[in-house]
Design an enzyme around this catalytic site. Sequence first.
Site, short mmCIF file in Angstrom:
data_model
loop_
_atom_site.label_atom_id
_atom_site.label_comp_id
_atom_site.label_asym_id
_atom_site.label_seq_id
_atom_site.Cartn_x
_atom_site.Cartn_y
_atom_site.Cartn_z
N GLU A 199 -2.69 -2.68 5.20
CA GLU A 199 -2.75 -3.14 3.81
C GLU A 199 -3.89 -4.13 3.60
O GLU A 199 -4.55 -4.11 2.55
CB GLU A 199 -1.41 -3.80 3.44
CG GLU A 199 -1.22 -4.03 1.94
CD GLU A 199 -1.72 -5.38 1.45
OE1 GLU A 199 -1.77 -5.56 0.23
OE2 GLU A 199 -2.09 -6.25 2.29
N ASP A 201 0.48 -5.50 9.10
CA ASP A 201 -0.81 -6.07 9.50
C ASP A 201 -1.01 -7.41 8.81
O ASP A 201 -0.38 -7.72 7.79
CB ASP A 201 -1.96 -5.12 9.18
CG ASP A 201 -2.07 -4.80 7.69
OD1 ASP A 201 -1.03 -4.51 7.07
OD2 ASP A 201 -3.19 -4.87 7.15
#
Length: 460
Positions: A148, A85
Amino acid sequence: MNLQEKVLNYKDEVVKHIQGSVQIKSVMEPAQEGMPFGEGPAKALNYFVELGKNLGFKVINYDNYATTIEFGEGEEVLGILGHVDVVPEGEGWDYPPYSGAIVDGKIYGRGTLDDKGPSVISLYAMKAIMDSGVKLNKKVRMILGANEESGSKCMDYYFKTLKMPQPTLAFTPDSTFPVTFAEKGIVRIKFKNNYPTLKDVSLAGGNAFNSVPERCELNISKEFLGGLEKALETYNSNKEFKIECVEKDGIYHINSYGKSAHASKPSLGYNSVSALFEFLKEVEIKNEELKSLVEFFNTYIKMELDGKSLGVNFEDEESGKLTLNIGKTTLKDGVLEVCVDIRCPVHVANDKVITNIKEKAEKYMEVEVAGNTAPLYVSKDSFLVSTLMNIYKDITGDKEAQPIAIGGGTYARSVTNGVAFGALLSSQVDNMHQKNEYLEIDKIDTLLKIYVEAIYQLAK
């Protein structure tokens, strides 16, 4: 067999797949069925699933929260943790942020440094060792998450909900070299309030807790403010980053400009939200609620990066000073929300920081704790830190390097014996979370050598 030479044979594939991975916009979105963090992060995770399978690894996707890519035998496991991400792209890129464009020897795109590029490089370091047939005594397991940047719920799912085993030791290529032995505690606060008389006023600045906002826009009725022209002239006369105002149909459209940076290094940026409120104290304000809001900012926030006026300007010898960043800020339909990201020295309790902020701010604002993450500390003398330090020194020739403490938070906190190791070299510009994020292609050689050696030395 020289693994450091062998791994360079994969460089062209590395470049291709860094490009391919960053072409997927993997910013967190509302959950969909089977996609807990939205379509983009799921697509990015599955890009690595397919890549891992094609390279001959054993691959398992855990419900689009996380995936593992592994090879080898043994009871013990070396973990390599990366994430797919990314933070929102922001504005002002010279090249499209999801293009993977190569210009002047650089791959441009959100995620080239943080963390798709380093994850691809680490995967091909694994591939070089697997193909070499060299004997290891540990399994090597890459664990890739999809959340994250927005709380690491992916790792909570993998380790806590599914109760998957912890690796014996681990590293994450999601920081800077040489080795990160300490990561500051992270506290996230939301200041909230309702302002019924400001229902027609809108304020929007920034896009995440963990980025310094580059632009902030206030749209407000002309009758709320006085003396604007003079205040603009005075304020802008000695500022690098300007405030601009356009009036249309009785509405002031005020734009504050700054410079984006990672929240753990706010000094590398310039906060457009804080700057807007610094400017507004020079303006005649004709609304009591707005006056109170401006007073709050200029009493407790100011342009400070250390939280001094909130009573939290702590520091310690090993990890340095506390940092405080005003990230995403919105005022809509009379509802204010200010997202604050704080990085606390490792030897200062997060709860002390929270208590001090509440004592200062609660007479103005509701104070909501949106995150409270403990610091990470691994001894500099440990096998993990000392081994990685020696590898870094041998390959780069930087014999004077010392382990570092950072304000950033990485997946190393999700494991019982892990540290961040790279992937930013000292010769690289740190533009993570900023516009024009890029990775120089000529740095990939060094990174491949470092990671193939790290995997071999830790798993042999």
